[in-house]
Design an enzyme around this catalytic site. Structure first.
Site, mmCIF file in Angstrom:
data_model
loop_
_atom_site.group_PDB
_atom_site.id
_atom_site.type_symbol
_atom_site.label_atom_id
_atom_site.label_comp_id
_atom_site.label_asym_id
_atom_site.label_seq_id
_atom_site.Cartn_x
_atom_site.Cartn_y
_atom_site.Cartn_z
ATOM 1 N N LYS A 56 15.341 33.850 -110.678
ATOM 2 C CA LYS A 56 15.580 32.672 -111.471
ATOM 3 C C LYS A 56 15.403 31.560 -111.570
ATOM 4 O O LYS A 56 14.873 30.539 -112.200
ATOM 5 C CB LYS A 56 17.442 32.730 -111.224
ATOM 6 C CG LYS A 56 18.515 32.206 -112.489
ATOM 7 C CD LYS A 56 19.503 32.065 -112.126
ATOM 8 C CE LYS A 56 19.871 32.267 -111.000
ATOM 9 N NZ LYS A 56 20.607 30.049 -109.970
ATOM 10 N N ARG A 96 31.200 20.216 -111.519
ATOM 11 C CA ARG A 96 30.160 20.562 -110.165
ATOM 12 C C ARG A 96 29.270 18.798 -110.260
ATOM 13 O O ARG A 96 29.181 17.852 -111.415
ATOM 14 C CB ARG A 96 28.869 21.508 -110.291
ATOM 15 C CG ARG A 96 29.469 22.644 -110.210
ATOM 16 C CD ARG A 96 29.067 23.914 -110.482
ATOM 17 N NE ARG A 96 27.725 23.913 -109.103
ATOM 18 C CZ ARG A 96 26.262 24.308 -109.077
ATOM 19 N NH1 ARG A 96 25.800 26.118 -109.915
ATOM 20 N NH2 ARG A 96 26.069 24.091 -108.008
ATOM 21 N N ASP A 99 22.773 31.460 -102.033
ATOM 22 C CA ASP A 99 23.382 31.886 -102.608
ATOM 23 C C ASP A 99 23.724 33.599 -102.307
ATOM 24 O O ASP A 99 24.357 34.301 -102.943
ATOM 25 C CB ASP A 99 22.237 32.844 -103.986
ATOM 26 C CG ASP A 99 21.920 30.712 -104.879
ATOM 27 O OD1 ASP A 99 22.976 30.383 -104.707
ATOM 28 O OD2 ASP A 99 20.912 30.965 -105.553
ATOM 29 N N ARG A 139 32.886 28.819 -102.933
ATOM 30 C CA ARG A 139 32.707 30.114 -102.219
ATOM 31 C C ARG A 139 33.265 29.953 -101.411
ATOM 32 O O ARG A 139 33.213 31.820 -101.370
ATOM 33 C CB ARG A 139 31.033 30.883 -102.906
ATOM 34 C CG ARG A 139 29.993 30.255 -104.437
ATOM 35 C CD ARG A 139 28.536 30.689 -104.034
ATOM 36 N NE ARG A 139 28.196 30.809 -105.591
ATOM 37 C CZ ARG A 139 26.975 30.966 -105.891
ATOM 38 N NH1 ARG A 139 26.286 30.578 -105.070
ATOM 39 N NH2 ARG A 139 26.417 31.398 -107.597
ATOM 40 N N ARG A 180 28.053 35.496 -108.496
ATOM 41 C CA ARG A 180 27.482 35.829 -107.581
ATOM 42 C C ARG A 180 28.675 35.967 -107.027
ATOM 43 O O ARG A 180 28.625 37.160 -105.815
ATOM 44 C CB ARG A 180 27.116 34.827 -106.547
ATOM 45 C CG ARG A 180 25.683 35.009 -107.318
ATOM 46 C CD ARG A 180 24.016 34.220 -106.103
ATOM 47 N NE ARG A 180 23.208 33.578 -107.193
ATOM 48 C CZ ARG A 180 22.645 34.177 -107.403
ATOM 49 N NH1 ARG A 180 22.265 35.282 -107.658
ATOM 50 N NH2 ARG A 180 21.592 33.655 -108.229
HETATM 51 C C1 S3P Z 1 18.432 26.184 -107.024
HETATM 52 C C2 S3P Z 1 18.314 25.631 -105.512
HETATM 53 C C3 S3P Z 1 19.963 25.829 -104.919
HETATM 54 C C4 S3P Z 1 21.075 27.843 -105.478
HETATM 55 C C5 S3P Z 1 20.301 27.481 -107.130
HETATM 56 C C6 S3P Z 1 19.045 27.813 -107.502
HETATM 57 C C7 S3P Z 1 17.410 26.326 -107.518
HETATM 58 O O1 S3P Z 1 20.855 25.334 -104.941
HETATM 59 O O2 S3P Z 1 21.628 27.558 -105.043
HETATM 60 O O3 S3P Z 1 20.947 29.291 -107.220
HETATM 61 O O4 S3P Z 1 16.753 27.337 -108.332
HETATM 62 O O5 S3P Z 1 16.617 25.242 -106.878
HETATM 63 P P1 S3P Z 1 20.346 24.156 -104.237
HETATM 64 O O6 S3P Z 1 19.413 23.161 -104.377
HETATM 65 O O7 S3P Z 1 21.841 22.994 -105.025
HETATM 66 O O8 S3P Z 1 21.399 24.477 -102.720
#
Ligand code: S3P
Length: 448
Positions: A28, A129, A327, A358, A403
């Site tokens: 992702k 958020r 995650d 979470r 999740r």
């Molecule tokens: C992500 C960073 C993470 C993660 C998210 C994807 C990214 O968040 O939780 O699912 O692709 O940069 P944070 O950077 O806010 O921790």
């Protein structure tokens, strides 16, 4: 909460061994970045293995709204004709990022140094958020923002007309914030410097280098110091997106707790800033092996084999590893329920501001299923019952969080009684083939 249309209640029943190959979808994080950097390059970027989940599709629509040509060739093959750094045009409507914090935060950064005005929104989860973590640093470049109370979406950002480069120390471990600042720095003249005390996923740095930007990373006493020279011409790339370790976590954890299981997850991205779960599972006694370790497209990759592991032990998870598995804590807490003794997770405050809180969502659902959990602001402890002793039997709220929904589905596979969720529809944001993939391995996951 609402926001994903009709809820899809789902149940996972105790099942026999999980066996076979789990071909999980593309990463992702890398998928979002492929579309965004492709849109900021000059020429055609070709992407294979793109995650075609709702989150990434929303980012693709956003890039089209900024003027890039985004084409779906079928079978995970996409191309993006970029408009160049600073070339974003003003979208003629609101940009809806759906459920995706990564999408909205990275795009806010990318547009913050363009002379355009953009209004962003999302679903009920995303609109709850915090966005100040991005609007604070982009203000230093000269961007202005107006949102709802508490820095929440919907929010309008007026990009900087004459951006200046920035030196910014990221106050929380967040790859999204780091990436937003770097993407903003792309269209600022001179050197933008981003400092992170704790290393977070580094896909943006790796991919910026791949696209031809001048970027350096130095490990110093104050942390990782990333220096980016602004206003490069990004060169289009051919990108093969590795499979997502965060999606692999679900079949891997399911195999570890379900008797007799033996599952191979091929071609998983094992960037060290992402692979913390697998180290943690091994420390707990899980039977995991990496096969065929190799490098593809600048990212370490391997095939991962996970087998049923009858003697899991609770552990104190190293807090220094939190960012590399942020995650994966929800599904880890499910594995911890099947381990002997306590699993202690500290330094995880960020879990409270994800797609849901979470810690709260998992603790509540685990308790309903007969597992004891203690929690504080930035820690939680799961009191494992040992294999075969997890009661199950409850319906849990997924809180618009993919999740959380998938974690409780995994729990149902090895609990004494089935486990349900009120709404599995968010699973489509990151793992649209979850049900057929898990069913193909032998799981009994159904829509109610
Ligand atoms: C992500 C960073 C993470 C993660 C998210 C994807 C990214 O968040 O939780 O699912 O692709 O940069 P944070 O950077 O806010 O921790």
């Amino acid at each position: 909460m609402s926001g994903h249309g009709t809820p899809i209640p789902m149940t996972s029943r105790p099942c026999g061994p999980l066996k076979g190959e789990a071909n999980v979808p593309g990463d992702k994080s890398i998928s979002h970045r492929s579309l965004i950097l492709g849109a900021m390059a000059v020429g055609e970027t070709k992407i294979s293995g793109l995650l075609e989940g709702e989150d990434v599709l929303d980012t693709g629509k956003a890039m089209a709204a900024f003027g890039a040509e985004v084409i779906n060739h079928g079978g995970g093959n996409w191309s993006v004709h970029g408009v160049g750094v600073g070339g974003f045009g003003e979208p003629d409507n609101v940009i809806d990022c759906g459920n995706s914090g990564t999408g909205v935060r990275l795009i806010m950064g990318a547009m913050a140094t363009c002379d355009i005005t953009v209004t962003f929104t999302g679903d009920a989860s995303l609109n709850g958020r915090p966005m100040a973590r991005v609007t604070d640093p982009i203000a230093l470049f000269g961007a202005q923002s107006v949102g709802r109370a508490g820095g929440r979406l919907p929010m309008t950002i007026v990009g900087a007309k004459d951006p200046v480069p920035v030196r910014y120390e990221v106050p929380m471990p967040s790859a999204q914030v780091k990436s937003a600042v770097l993407l903003a720095g792309l269209n600022a003249p001179g050197k933008t410097v981003v400092i992170e005390k704790e290393a977070t996923r580094d896909h943006t740095e790796r991919m910026l280098a791949g696209f031809g930007a001048e970027i350096s990373v130095e490990e110093t006493g104050e942390g990782r110091v990333i220096t980016l020279t602004g206003q490069p011409e990004l060169k289009p790339q051919v990108i093969a997106v590795p499979r997502d370790p965060s999606s692999a976590a679900f079949p891997v954890c399911a195999a570890v707790i379900t008797p007799g299981s033996d599952v191979l997850v091929p071609n998983i991205g094992l960037n060290p800033t992402r692979a913390g779960l697998f180290t943690t599972l091994r420390e707990m006694g899980a039977d995991l092996t990496y096969e065929n370790e190799r490098e593809e497209g600048g990212e370490p990759v391997a095939d991962l084999r996970a087998k049923f592991s009858p003697n899991l032990m609770g552990i104190e998870v190293d807090p220094a590893r939190a960012a590399s598995m942020i995650d994966e804590y929800p599904v880890l807490s499910v594995v911890a329920s099947f381990a002997e003794g306590e699993t202690v997770m500290r330094g995880v405050k960020e879990l409270r501001v994800k797609e849901s809180d979470r810690i709260d969502a998992m603790a509540t659902g685990l308790r309903l299923n007969g597992v004891e959990v203690d929690e504080g602001e930035d820690w939680w402890i799961v009191k494992g019952l040992g294999h075969g002793n997890v009661p199950g039997g409850a319906t849990c709220a997924s809180h618009l969080d993919h999740r959380i929904a998938m974690s409780f589905m995994v729990m149902g596979m090895a609990a004494q009684k089935p486990v349900s969720v009120d709404d599995g529809s968010p699973i489509a944001t990151s793992f649209p083939i979850f049900e057929p993939l898990m069913g193909g391995l032998g799981a009994d996951v159904v829509r109610d």
